[in-house]
Design an enzyme around this catalytic site. Structure first.
Site, PDB file in Angstrom:
ATOM      1  N   LYS A 111       0.842  -1.062  -0.017  1.00  0.00           N
ATOM      2  CA  LYS A 111       0.134  -0.080   0.187  1.00  0.00           C
ATOM      3  C   LYS A 111       0.710   1.366  -0.013  1.00  0.00           C
ATOM      4  O   LYS A 111       0.512   2.368  -0.449  1.00  0.00           O
ATOM      5  CB  LYS A 111      -0.932   0.009   1.178  1.00  0.00           C
ATOM      6  CG  LYS A 111      -1.959  -1.208   1.115  1.00  0.00           C
ATOM      7  CD  LYS A 111      -2.806  -1.260   0.340  1.00  0.00           C
ATOM      8  CE  LYS A 111      -3.942  -2.350   0.583  1.00  0.00           C
ATOM      9  NZ  LYS A 111      -3.604  -3.688   0.813  1.00  0.00           N
TER      10      LYS A 111
HETATM   11  C1  LIG Z   1      -4.351  -4.835   0.232  1.00  0.00           C
HETATM   12  C2  LIG Z   1      -3.288  -5.986   0.010  1.00  0.00           C
HETATM   13  C3  LIG Z   1      -3.872  -7.032  -0.760  1.00  0.00           C
HETATM   14  C4  LIG Z   1      -4.840  -6.985  -1.826  1.00  0.00           C
HETATM   15  O1  LIG Z   1      -4.706  -5.924  -2.679  1.00  0.00           O
HETATM   16  P1  LIG Z   1      -5.924  -5.386  -3.476  1.00  0.00           P
HETATM   17  O2  LIG Z   1      -5.585  -4.167  -4.295  1.00  0.00           O
HETATM   18  O3  LIG Z   1      -6.960  -5.085  -2.580  1.00  0.00           O
HETATM   19  O4  LIG Z   1      -6.430  -6.404  -4.412  1.00  0.00           O
HETATM   20  C5  LIG Z   1      -2.825  -8.153  -0.705  1.00  0.00           C
HETATM   21  N1  LIG Z   1      -1.800  -8.278   0.140  1.00  0.00           N
HETATM   22  C6  LIG Z   1      -1.709  -7.516   1.117  1.00  0.00           C
HETATM   23  C7  LIG Z   1      -0.425  -7.267   1.860  1.00  0.00           C
HETATM   24  C8  LIG Z   1      -2.314  -6.204   1.150  1.00  0.00           C
HETATM   25  O5  LIG Z   1      -2.266  -5.265   1.877  1.00  0.00           O
END
Ligand SMILES: *Cc1c(COP(=O)(O)O)cnc(C)c1O
Length: 500
Positions: A111
């Site tokens: 993120k």
């Molecule tokens: C947010 C997240 C995901 C999923 O990603 P999306 O963009 O919501 O599909 C997978 N793994 C981790 C560690 C995340 O923080």
């Protein structure tokens, strides 16, 4: 380039307008109105991550000057936030399997790739549009968005950041990261419910025109830090290109050779960026959508039926514990040839019945590039242990879901195309699960997160990211807990607007 809603509202927004607004007036998501730019790879080949990012995103941000865009990316990826100078380094597991590490940012999850950038774009957008109101950034989080948004927006002038997380739906490390957050403009609230409850609650705040009016009178304006915000998706397109270019530089692929990406998926934001990259000219063979036991997306990609009426499971990959994947709406928009009325109809059906079914043509169009399967809990733990023993490489549970699904893909299709797995979190963010895959249960039983961390460091020979190691010394600063229906009031309380 202009942006408009996936659901037919034709009001055009500039990039700045779309990023500030977050969600379109009709509840749809903002999408680019023109054809997607096509990106020539050769000129980017020998550039660093930031320079690649500037070149790839520029066509989407044409109201900003090159100097402004350069400043956004230098602030995002230039400071001390990222522990690896490559920003998103590629690790080779074997001749045709690579791991793209997206977790070297300040909160140890992918993120950060977007949320270290978004605050700069958002403040730039506010200046550009002469927006005077304080931006109140709302985020519902399945664990990682919350901390990354708090870290990105902490003490950014002209902003407040409010995060809602499912009380029992995040890892211990994720909870502590959020409840210990410093900053004079931050607020963190636990919601009794699931991520879907938190996300639905936040979407209702955006749709509430009475609330918007009340906030406007006090000089506040809501916007979103979730991946429904175009400003989150845009920087994510970059690392798909960058991974390919790095592979090319190391001789891993020939120019033009197609590759696969495997993406552990929840809200469909990460993998959607890969889809945009493919549409912008990146040579992609398959996008493999890896789900956990909450396998609504795997079923959809296999059958064309999206059905959220099913049990919800809390898993060891909590950031993927999602039944309503918001960004799928943007994919539907593109694969219907941009048909907002059709998208609106499906979204209404999802709202009213919890399900929709796309036509055979649309399902086939999706299956032309996507492939999907899911991994159960035991398979995930086994993948962490197995990958460590076979390759000496430690996966977090989300990335282990992706590895498991990749193995299933390879067994099912025999496809030997070179493949990149996007690694979305540091294994130290999910210490309990990762330790249980590596260590005998006698060493784990009864031990707290902060006791397990050094054990895992020792067993793996790796060092945990420093911010995670220091967490147990930080005081808890946020203790609020509300019901699903208390989300609205808790926001008013925080902004001191109660009773208005
Ligand atoms: C947010 C997240 C995901 C999923 O990603 P999306 O963009 O919501 O599909 C997978 N793994 C981790 C560690 C995340 O923080």
């Amino acid at each position: 380039m202009f942006y408009y809603s996936t659901r037919g509202d034709n009001e055009p927004y500039s990039a700045a307008g779309a990023v500030l607004k977050g969600l379109a007036r009709d509840g749809g998501l903002f999408v680019p109105s023109g054809p997607l730019p096509s990106i020539a790879l050769e000129p980017l080949r020998y550039l660093g991550y930031r320079e690649r990012a500037i070149a790839i995103t520029r066509p989407f941000l044409d109201e900003f000057s090159p100097a402004e865009i350069t400043a956004f990316f230098h602030k995002a990826y230039g400071g001390a936030g990222f522990s690896d100078p490559a920003i998103a380094p590629l690790h080779r597991l074997n001749e045709d399997l690579f791991i793209l590490e997206l977790w070297h940012g300040p909160t140890s999850a992918f993120k950060d790739m977007a949320l270290q950038f978004l605050p700069h774009l958002l403040t730039g957008a506010a200046a550009k549009t002469r927006e005077r109101a304080t931006a109140v950034i709302l985020a519902a989080t399945s664990g990682d968005t919350g901390k990354a948004a708090l870290e990105g927006f902490c003490d950014v002038p002209g902003t407040r950041i409010v995060v809602f997380y499912p009380q029992a739906g995040v890892s211990e490390m994720q909870r502590r990261q959020m409840t210990t957050q410093k900053g004079s403009n931050v607020h963190v609230v636990a919601v009794r419910g699931s991520f879907d409850d938190a996300q639905a609650g936040v979407k209702e705040l955006f749709a509430d025109s009475v609330l918007a009016e009340k906030l406007a009178q006090r000089g506040f304006k809501l916007t979103s830090a979730n991946s429904i915000n175009w400003g989150r998706l845009l920087p994510q397109i970059v690392y798909y290109f960058s991974a390919y270019l790095d592979l090319q530089c190391s001789g891993g692929v020939q120019a033009g050779e197609r590759i696969n990406f495997v993406v552990p998926t929840g809200n469909f934001g990460n993998i959607l960026a890969g889809y945009y990259a493919a549409r912008m000219g990146l040579p992609v063979h398959r996008l493999i959508c890896a789900a956990n036991r909450n396998n609504v997306l795997a079923d959809f990609i296999r059958t064309g039926l999206y059905n959220r009426n099913r049990p919800f499971y809390r898993t060891i990959s909590p950031s993927m514990d999602i039944l309503v994947s918001s960004n799928l709406e943007r994919l539907l928009f593109e694969i219907t040839g941009r048909d907002p009325l059709q998208v609106k109809e499906w979204m209404r059906s999802l709202q009213e019945k919890g399900a929709y079914r796309v036509s055979g043509d649309i399902a086939r169009a999706a299956a032309g590039i996507f492939w999907s399967d899911w991994a159960g809990e035991e398979e995930t733990i086994a993948a962490i242990g197995g990958t460590y023993r076979e390759h000496g490489y430690l996966l977090d549970p989300h990335t282990a879901v992706a590895k498991t699904v990749y193995d299933k893909y390879r067994a099912a299709t025999g496809d030997t195309t070179k493949t990149v797995i996007t690694a979305t979190a540091s294994p130290f963010k999910f210490v309990e699960s990762v330790a249980s895959a590596l260590l005998p249960s006698s060493q784990i039983a009864g031990r707290s997160t902060s006791e397990l961390l050094p054990l895992l460091e020792k067993a793996s020979g790796l060092e945990a990211p420093t911010p995670l190691k220091n967490l147990d010394r930080e005081p808890i600063r946020h203790r609020a807990v509300v019901d699903r229906n208390g989300i609205h009031t808790s926001l008013l309380d925080y902004l001191a607007l109660k009773g208005d």
